[in-house]
Write a protein that holds these residues in place. Sequence first.
Motif: not given
Length: 260
Positions: A126-127, A133-134, A137-141, A205-206
């Motif tokens: 991810v860029e 936000r990271q 996302s990682r926690g959700g996965n 990419t954001e």
Amino acid sequence: MRRAVVVIPTYNERADLEAIVSRALAATDGAHILVVDDGSPDGTGDLADELAAVEPRLHVLHRTRKEGLGPAYLAGFAWALERGYEAVVEMDADGSHHPEDLPRLLAQLDDHDLALGSRYVPGGRVEDWPLSRQLLSRGGNWYTRIALGISVRDATGGFRAFRADALQRIRLQDVASQGYCFQVDLVWRALQAGLTVVEVPIVFTERRNGVSKMSRRIVLESLLKVGGWGFTRRMRDAREVVVHHHRLPSVRNGSSRTDA
């Protein structure tokens, strides 16, 4: 090569639409694009119509109001299946997904039912995302993997390609999820249906323009629904263990029987 269509849902994405459509058309050999616009007040739908008037590979599906990502994709899937497309791709309109990765995703459909563009396998990344936000996302996965007992690293990603016959096997008429949860829902249904799933590394990419559609409601829906699916899975597994135990043969005095 399969007859493919890239479904792009839009709501107020006028600033990015022309560039993303142009890149997608250039990156693919004959694939079509379907813009599914939820009545964008910024004129995204009008711009899509203007582009489609001069590009035969571009199509537009207008919806009268904003209903969210899930219903938009389901409408796009139905449109594609009715017209006999053999592969259907999900892709964002905001430039976060790179259209240049489309050939790699579509190529995987020669051997798999679903190809996931993954940020969290080797080679993916991810860029320009903030740390918050990271972590979300990682926690959700991570939560999804634990709750559902799956090995998919990026079940919440929205850049993916389906074989059309695979979509027809996952009971789309029962899907009523949004956002992250919609993407998890489709992966979970695919795995339950015995479909083959592969993760393809991508760079995410954001977005440069507009605002994210992420909200607390979408996050809460994901937590509750994924947790509910995980609970149902554990209850089902527990019942199967009990049934299997009662069916095991018992040995008494050299003879065997099956307990009722």
